[in-house]
Enzyme design. Structure first.
Site, short mmCIF file in Angstrom:
data_model
loop_
_atom_site.label_atom_id
_atom_site.label_comp_id
_atom_site.label_asym_id
_atom_site.label_seq_id
_atom_site.Cartn_x
_atom_site.Cartn_y
_atom_site.Cartn_z
N LYS A 244 -93.46 -69.25 33.66
CA LYS A 244 -92.12 -68.67 33.63
C LYS A 244 -91.46 -69.08 32.33
O LYS A 244 -91.82 -70.09 31.71
CB LYS A 244 -91.26 -69.18 34.81
N ASP B 210 -87.62 -60.27 33.90
CA ASP B 210 -86.99 -60.95 35.02
C ASP B 210 -85.51 -60.63 34.89
O ASP B 210 -85.13 -59.65 34.24
CB ASP B 210 -87.28 -62.46 34.97
#
Length: 443
Positions: free
Chosen positions: A126, A166
């Site tokens: 991430k 995201d």
């Protein structure tokens, strides 16, 4: 004190200042006790949990960029590469003022399990920045993205780490990031997913998380001899996940009655007007309150969350820890049947426990919202093969794998003689695959 408790206590002591990370570790390790206890000596001897809760690397860097006034601004950039035992690191880039190391660590840790559940060969990672794209011009967003990628490109690649979008990172941002990656490397390759359709993107990618969430909901209800037809659904959020969860809910015969943003939520008893919602959030990019200018039967609740509205199914699709214990109590009192997480860890631990205690069907985000990264994996496959599948092909693959994912959770629960607890099912299923790869590859 057993092995799980020792590792968990060490994490809590060492990272007490990183609440989101500690929350994610706690939820997962507590659910793994039933597996670890059956062969505790093996897991401890191989330091499996210590390796699992520690990222391979954390990359932090400065991101300077110039705004439209000619002023130099500086943000922090991150990429956390957690575990690549089953494939290249895979996970989104988040651009939001709330981004910090704790949040990205929890997301990367969760992503490792989620990617394992998809059955595709992807590790967990991430990244992102505390940069806020809201209110910025296209040129300012481009300037930031180019500066961000100028540092990030050194650490990513189609067989190393494949970032995606995201919160705050949509097609516009992915395009700018990909363009800069190509300039720096002279390579045209599938290093980012969520790309535009004209340069390697996949059909259904934008819709994937929301669609997958409803496919999981459909499978869950089918097991309990119910259907989505005429079920009232409360949805939080108004981004891609929420919008396309609402779209697929309509296609499957349900009635989504709410959507929200950070300022409040809309309740439309006649069902959310999907075309209007897309116009407001995807084209005009305005606050959800503007919905009232077009739909007089709707109600706007300023500063509130939609979980106060009576419904059959709740789909939290906004952000982490949005659904609290008080929200859970309201949902249960209003007779909710099922709660499935469209966002990453949107329910607090207390809320999750309350749902279990009151026999609400609950599926955590690492399983319920896996459709997004799953379709990113399908985009990677298409890029590697230099081809593009049709919308129907991608959608069918998405539905098939989401159903396989659901069945894998059931199989794990059956293997360990556990009740219908999908927190346990998802964590154990993801854990077993990752650990098997870790052990066979040595350390």
């Amino acid at each position: 004190m057993n092995y799980v408790e020792r590792v968990l206590n060490n994490i809590k002591e060492k990272y007490s200042h990183e609440k989101e990370f500690v929350q994610a570790i706690t939820e997962v390790l507590e659910s793994l006790k039933v597996v670890i206890s059956k062969n505790e000596e093996f897991y401890e001897k191989n330091a499996i949990l210590e390796r699992l809760v520690t990222p391979d690397r954390i990359i932090k860097f400065r991101v300077p960029w110039v705004n439209d006034k000619g002023e130099i601004k500086v943000n922090m950039g991150y990429r956390i590469q957690w575990n690549n035992a089953i494939g290249p690191y895979k996970g989104g880039l988040r651009l939001h003022p709330s981004v910090n190391e704790s949040i990205l660590k929890f997301l990367a840790f969760e992503q490792t399990f989620k990617n394992s559940l998809t059955t595709l060969p992807m590790g967990g990672g991430k990244g992102g920045s505390d940069f806020d794209p809201k209110g910025k011009s296209d040129r300012e967003v481009m300037a930031f993205c180019q500066s961000f990628m100028t540092e990030l490109y050194k650490y990513i690649g189609p067989n190393t780490d494949v970032p995606a979008g995201d919160i705050g990172v949509g097609a516009r941002e992915i395009g700018y990031l990909y363009g800069q990656y190509k300039r720096l490397t002279s390579n045209y390759e599938g290093v980012l997913t969520g790309k535009g359709l004209t340069y390697g993107g996949s059909l259904i990618r934008t819709e994937a998380t929301g669609y997958g969430l409803l496919y999981m909901t459909e499978a869950l209800l089918k097991k309990h001899e119910m259907s989505l037809k005429d079920k009232k659904i409360v949805v939080s959020g108004a981004g891609n996940v929420a919008i396309y969860a609402i779209e697929k809910a309509y296609q499957l015969g349900a009635l989504p009655i709410t959507c929200s943003d950070s300022n409040g939520f809309i309740y439309d008893p006649n069902g959310i007007d999907l075309a209007l919602l897309k116009e407001l959030k995807e084209v005009k990019r305005v606050r959800i309150k503007e919905y009232l200018n077009y739909k007089k039967d709707a109600t706007y609740y300023d500063g509130k969350k939609p979980f106060m509205i009576k419904c059959d199914i709740a789909l939290p699709c906004a952000t982490q820890n949005e659904l609290t214990l008080e929200d859970a109590k309201m949902l249960v009192n209003n007779g909710v049947i099922a709660v499935l997480e469209g966002a990453n860890m949107p329910s607090t631990l207390e809320a999750t426990s309350y749902f279990k205690e009151h026999h609400v069907l609950f599926v955590p985000g690492k399983a319920a919202n896996a459709g997004g990264v799953l379709t990113s994996g399908l985009e990677m496959t298409q890029n590697s093969m230099r081809l593009s599948w049709t919308r129907e092909e991608v959608d069918n693959k998405l539905k098939t794998i989401m159903n396989e994912l659901y069945q894998n959770m059931l199989n794990v629960l059956k293997t360990y003689n556990l009740e219908e607890d999908y927190v346990l099912g998802s964590n154990i299923a993801g854990f077993l695959k990752v650990v098997d790869a870790m052990v066979k590859q040595g350390f």
